[in-house]
Structures are given as C-alpha cells and as structure tokens.
Design a protein around this motif. Structure first.
Motif, PDB file in Angstrom:
ATOM      1  N   GLU A 149       0.551  -1.198   0.182  1.00 30.75           N
ATOM      2  CA  GLU A 149      -0.123  -0.039  -0.053  1.00 30.75           C
ATOM      3  C   GLU A 149       0.805   1.251   0.104  1.00 30.75           C
ATOM      4  O   GLU A 149       0.291   2.506  -0.195  1.00 30.75           O
ATOM      5  CB  GLU A 149      -0.956   0.161   1.275  1.00 30.75           C
ATOM      6  N   ALA A 150       2.179   1.172   0.300  1.00 25.68           N
ATOM      7  CA  ALA A 150       2.822   2.385   0.304  1.00 25.68           C
ATOM      8  C   ALA A 150       3.158   3.114  -1.008  1.00 25.68           C
ATOM      9  O   ALA A 150       3.190   2.426  -1.984  1.00 25.68           O
ATOM     10  CB  ALA A 150       4.393   1.966   0.934  1.00 25.68           C
ATOM     11  N   ASP A 151       3.421   4.368  -0.863  1.00 19.45           N
ATOM     12  CA  ASP A 151       3.639   5.197  -1.990  1.00 19.45           C
ATOM     13  C   ASP A 151       5.184   5.076  -2.493  1.00 19.45           C
ATOM     14  O   ASP A 151       5.506   4.939  -3.955  1.00 19.45           O
ATOM     15  CB  ASP A 151       3.599   6.611  -1.919  1.00 19.45           C
ATOM     16  N   LEU A 152       6.161   4.599  -1.490  1.00 26.92           N
ATOM     17  CA  LEU A 152       7.604   4.269  -1.959  1.00 26.92           C
ATOM     18  C   LEU A 152       8.118   3.208  -0.952  1.00 26.92           C
ATOM     19  O   LEU A 152       7.777   3.502   0.448  1.00 26.92           O
ATOM     20  CB  LEU A 152       8.090   5.758  -1.900  1.00 26.92           C
ATOM     21  N   ALA A 153       8.829   2.331  -1.757  1.00 30.99           N
ATOM     22  CA  ALA A 153       9.626   1.265  -0.873  1.00 30.99           C
ATOM     23  C   ALA A 153      11.037   2.098  -1.002  1.00 30.99           C
ATOM     24  O   ALA A 153      11.494   1.986  -1.979  1.00 30.99           O
ATOM     25  CB  ALA A 153       9.458   0.083  -1.365  1.00 30.99           C
ATOM     26  N   PHE A 154      11.575   2.285   0.041  1.00 29.47           N
ATOM     27  CA  PHE A 154      13.104   2.874   0.280  1.00 29.47           C
ATOM     28  C   PHE A 154      13.673   1.845   0.761  1.00 29.47           C
ATOM     29  O   PHE A 154      13.781   1.521   2.154  1.00 29.47           O
ATOM     30  CB  PHE A 154      12.819   4.252   1.102  1.00 29.47           C
ATOM     31  N   TYR A 155      14.921   1.361   0.262  1.00 34.67           N
ATOM     32  CA  TYR A 155      15.490   0.161   0.430  1.00 34.67           C
ATOM     33  C   TYR A 155      17.019   0.044   0.186  1.00 34.67           C
ATOM     34  O   TYR A 155      17.147   1.012  -0.891  1.00 34.67           O
ATOM     35  CB  TYR A 155      14.770  -1.105   0.392  1.00 34.67           C
ATOM     36  N   VAL A 156      17.645  -0.666   0.681  1.00 36.10           N
ATOM     37  CA  VAL A 156      19.118  -0.945   0.167  1.00 36.10           C
ATOM     38  C   VAL A 156      19.249  -2.428  -0.467  1.00 36.10           C
ATOM     39  O   VAL A 156      19.256  -3.354   0.392  1.00 36.10           O
ATOM     40  CB  VAL A 156      20.343  -0.709   0.987  1.00 36.10           C
ATOM     41  N   ALA A 157      18.996  -2.910  -1.558  1.00 27.62           N
ATOM     42  CA  ALA A 157      19.228  -4.055  -2.116  1.00 27.62           C
ATOM     43  C   ALA A 157      20.321  -4.892  -1.539  1.00 27.62           C
ATOM     44  O   ALA A 157      21.422  -4.378  -1.700  1.00 27.62           O
ATOM     45  CB  ALA A 157      19.062  -4.122  -3.649  1.00 27.62           C
ATOM     46  N   GLY A 158      20.125  -6.045  -1.176  1.00 27.24           N
ATOM     47  CA  GLY A 158      21.256  -7.020  -0.376  1.00 27.24           C
ATOM     48  C   GLY A 158      21.495  -7.032   0.851  1.00 27.24           C
ATOM     49  O   GLY A 158      21.809  -7.811   1.393  1.00 27.24           O
ATOM     50  N   LEU A 159      20.832  -5.998   1.565  1.00 31.99           N
ATOM     51  CA  LEU A 159      20.773  -5.924   3.358  1.00 31.99           C
ATOM     52  C   LEU A 159      19.702  -6.801   3.581  1.00 31.99           C
ATOM     53  O   LEU A 159      20.144  -7.603   4.681  1.00 31.99           O
ATOM     54  CB  LEU A 159      20.354  -4.415   3.371  1.00 31.99           C
ATOM     55  N   GLN A 160      18.570  -6.690   3.200  1.00 30.66           N
ATOM     56  CA  GLN A 160      17.426  -7.779   3.831  1.00 30.66           C
ATOM     57  C   GLN A 160      16.888  -8.335   2.622  1.00 30.66           C
ATOM     58  O   GLN A 160      16.063  -7.924   2.101  1.00 30.66           O
ATOM     59  CB  GLN A 160      16.525  -6.701   4.736  1.00 30.66           C
ATOM     60  N   PRO A 161      17.271  -9.531   2.394  1.00 30.79           N
ATOM     61  CA  PRO A 161      16.716 -10.292   1.410  1.00 30.79           C
ATOM     62  C   PRO A 161      14.997 -10.467   1.386  1.00 30.79           C
ATOM     63  O   PRO A 161      14.370 -10.388   0.417  1.00 30.79           O
ATOM     64  CB  PRO A 161      17.153 -11.797   1.856  1.00 30.79           C
ATOM     65  N   ALA A 162      14.561 -10.503   2.795  1.00 30.66           N
ATOM     66  CA  ALA A 162      13.104 -10.588   2.589  1.00 30.66           C
ATOM     67  C   ALA A 162      12.479  -9.228   2.121  1.00 30.66           C
ATOM     68  O   ALA A 162      11.507  -9.400   1.417  1.00 30.66           O
ATOM     69  CB  ALA A 162      12.565 -10.890   3.871  1.00 30.66           C
TER      70      ALA A 162
END
Length: 350
Positions: free
Chosen positions: A88-101
């Motif tokens: 439902e979020a407008d933006l997923a803000f993340y670092v690929a590779g940090l949290q596989p889930a």
C-alpha cells in the motif's frame, strides 16, 4: 510465490490500522503523521533510511519501519501485515542486498514504487576498505596438487570481485555478501541519497516538491557539518587501526584514512574461527591497539575474549543499523557524533 505474497498482502491490508504498533503501520516513536492521514507513505527496513525519510519527507510523509526496535535488520522476516504495508505504500525505500526478505517483497509487490540506494550510489564490494583476519588460511599461499601456489585462484577471486563492483554500479545483482550495504556511514553518500529521495518524493507529490528539496538541502548541510567534524577530529591520531566485530565500517574507515580490521566479515552472523581470534589478538598486541569495538546489536563475547588476552578495552562503535539503549546517541546525527568521540579516544587523537 507471487500469488502467496499477493494473497497475504491483500488479507493484511484490512488489519493495518487496527494492529499498528512498534513502529509498524505507524511511525516509530509516534513521530509524523499516521499513514491514513499522510500525503505520502514511505516504507523502509533499516534505521538510517527511516531517519532520512523522516527528515526529507517532513510533516506530510508517514514513515513505516519494518524492523522492530532492537532486532538485527539483517535477520528481518516479513509478516503478512508488513507485506500489506509495503503493497500500500507510495514508496519502498531500501538497500538491495541488506535484507533479502525486503528485496523479495519489493520485487514482487512494489518494483514500480521503489527507490533502491544501490541505484543512487556505488556500493563497495564487501570487505573493501579493510581486511578480515583468517583470509590467509582460505585464500593464501596454499599449494595445489602439483606443488604450485594457487596464484591463479587469487587472480580469479579479484576478477569476480571487480565484476561484482561493476554490477553494483549498474544497480544489478545485489546479493548480500557481494556488496557492503552500510553506505550511511559515509556522510557524502548519505547526502547524495537525500537529494535523490527529495526528487522522488517531489515526483510523487509535486505540490510539496519545494518542501522536499528544502528539507534535503537542510539534511545535506547537517551531514556536511558532521563530515567536517570527522575530518577535524581524526586529522591527528596516534593509531589508525580500528578492530571491529564485523566489517561494517569500510565506508567510514576508508573515507577518513583508517584501517578496518574485522574479527568476522560483513555478515554479523558469521562466527570467527579460533585461529582468526588468535590472529586478531596477535595483531592487537603487535600494533599496540588499545580498544576492541563491539556493536549494540551483536554479542560481545569474542571481543571480550580478545580483550582479556591482550589487555585492550571493549567499547561500542555503532554501525547505525538500529537505535538501542547501548547506542551513543538517540538519532543518526548524535550517534555519528558519539562514534567520533569513541574513535578519538580509542585512536588517541589530539
């Protein structure tokens, strides 16, 4: 798998407002608006990105943190409700590779609404900017069946590392262990990400674009101030060896000309062997290292063992993966400044 995630997400949405707690479904610590009342909602899974999203987003942006306080972010597993929040979020803000889930959920549920830090800044190959003791045992001067040293094997490893670095620059192939996700310990990289986040939020909500830009500029000014404090504070030190529990500090040590020496690698769950521990103890004694650094979210038994053998002290150096009672501050700026004071004392800086 996509069908399973989608089903869980849709069934979870109805529960979001009724079950929000602990920094999930509503901003951690009660800061900022509730997602139901916000102009935009940003979901992230690690504290530095949460802090950045709050600072750049301002009062109109709700920030949902997926990692519970005190939990090691690398170990995050998402519930159905959290997948619903991400959906439902407008933006997923993340670092690929940090949290596989998180990587998997973003790919399947929010790939068109995501900002991956690895697409904004070039991440280091894991282990860059320092070294992990014990590597010599696995990759050193072993002889092959014909009595020749395996130099070709070492060259092949370097080639693979270079390939991973090129993948990181292109934003592809962010398997954890190939690239080091702890970019936030370099304030210059944090500034770049702040600017990119401000731009993306402005695209999502053009009416507030000027506000996001101004907020990003204010964050950049604060980060520049912290960077200058590090430059001044670490300019003249008797030591430059930073012995840490796991090699999460390469961005910081490389930026300021320090040497990171890791008891284990970039993965905090990896266990050092007895020979690695012995090598670290020898290194500490040979170089006159006075401090072994541990982290708020890591056990300190190994650090205490080495300290007991060498007479070194054990202190906390925070990689800013989360805020705990053991952190040297209560937010990103204060923890960065607390880390600086800890380093200045340990390295005997004038």
């Amino acid at each position: 798998m996509r069908t399973i995630l989608r089903t869980a997400a849709l069934s979870a949405v109805a529960l979001m407002t009724a079950t929000a707690c602990g920094g999930q479904g509503s901003p951690a610590g009660g800061e900022g608006p509730d997602p139901a009342d916000a102009d935009l909602t940003v979901v992230t899974g690690v504290y530095p990105l949460e802090w950045l999203a709050r600072e750049v987003g301002g009062e109109g942006v709700a920030v949902v943190q997926l990692t519970e306080p005190g939990m090691e972010p690398h170990d995050l597993e998402l519930t159905g409700r959290q997948i619903g929040e991400l959906t439902e979020a407008d933006l997923a803000f993340y670092v690929a590779g940090l949290q596989p889930a998180v990587d998997e959920a973003v790919e399947q549920e929010a790939s068109d609404r995501a900002l991956d830090v690895a697409d904004v800044v070039e991440l280091h190959p894991a282990g860059e900017g320092g070294h992990e003791h014990g590597d010599e045992e696995a990759h050193g001067h072993e002889e092959d069946a014909h009595g020749h040293e395996e130099d070709a094997h070492a060259e092949e490893e370097h080639s693979e590392e270079d390939a991973h670095a090129e993948e990181g620059a292109g934003g592809d192939g962010h398997d954890h262990g190939d690239l080091d996700p702890h970019f936030w310990l370099d304030v210059d990289l944090m500034s770049q990400v702040a600017g990119a986040l401000g731009e993306r939020l402005g695209e999502l909500n053009p009416e507030a674009a000027a506000e996001y830009t101004a907020n990003a500029e204010a964050v950049t000014a604060e980060l520049e101030a912290i960077g200058q404090e590090y430059e001044d504070g670490l300019a003249s030190c008797e030591h430059n060896e930073v012995v840490v529990g796991h090699t999460a500090f390469s961005y910081l040590t490389e930026h300021y000309g320090l040497e990171q020496v890791g008891i284990s690698g970039v993965d905090p769950d990896s266990e050092p062997s007895p020979s690695q521990i012995a090598e670290i103890a020898d290194f500490v004694e040979e170089h006159g290292v006075t401090t072994i650094f541990t982290e708020p979210l890591m056990p300190e038994e190994t650090a205490q063992t080495i300290a007991g053998e060498t007479g070194a002290a054990v202190e906390v150096l925070d990689p800013l993966e989360g805020v705990t009672d053991a952190s040297p501050g209560d937010d990103y700026p204060s923890i960065m400044r607390g880390n600086l004071e800890t380093l200045r004392t340990a390295l005997a800086c004038s």
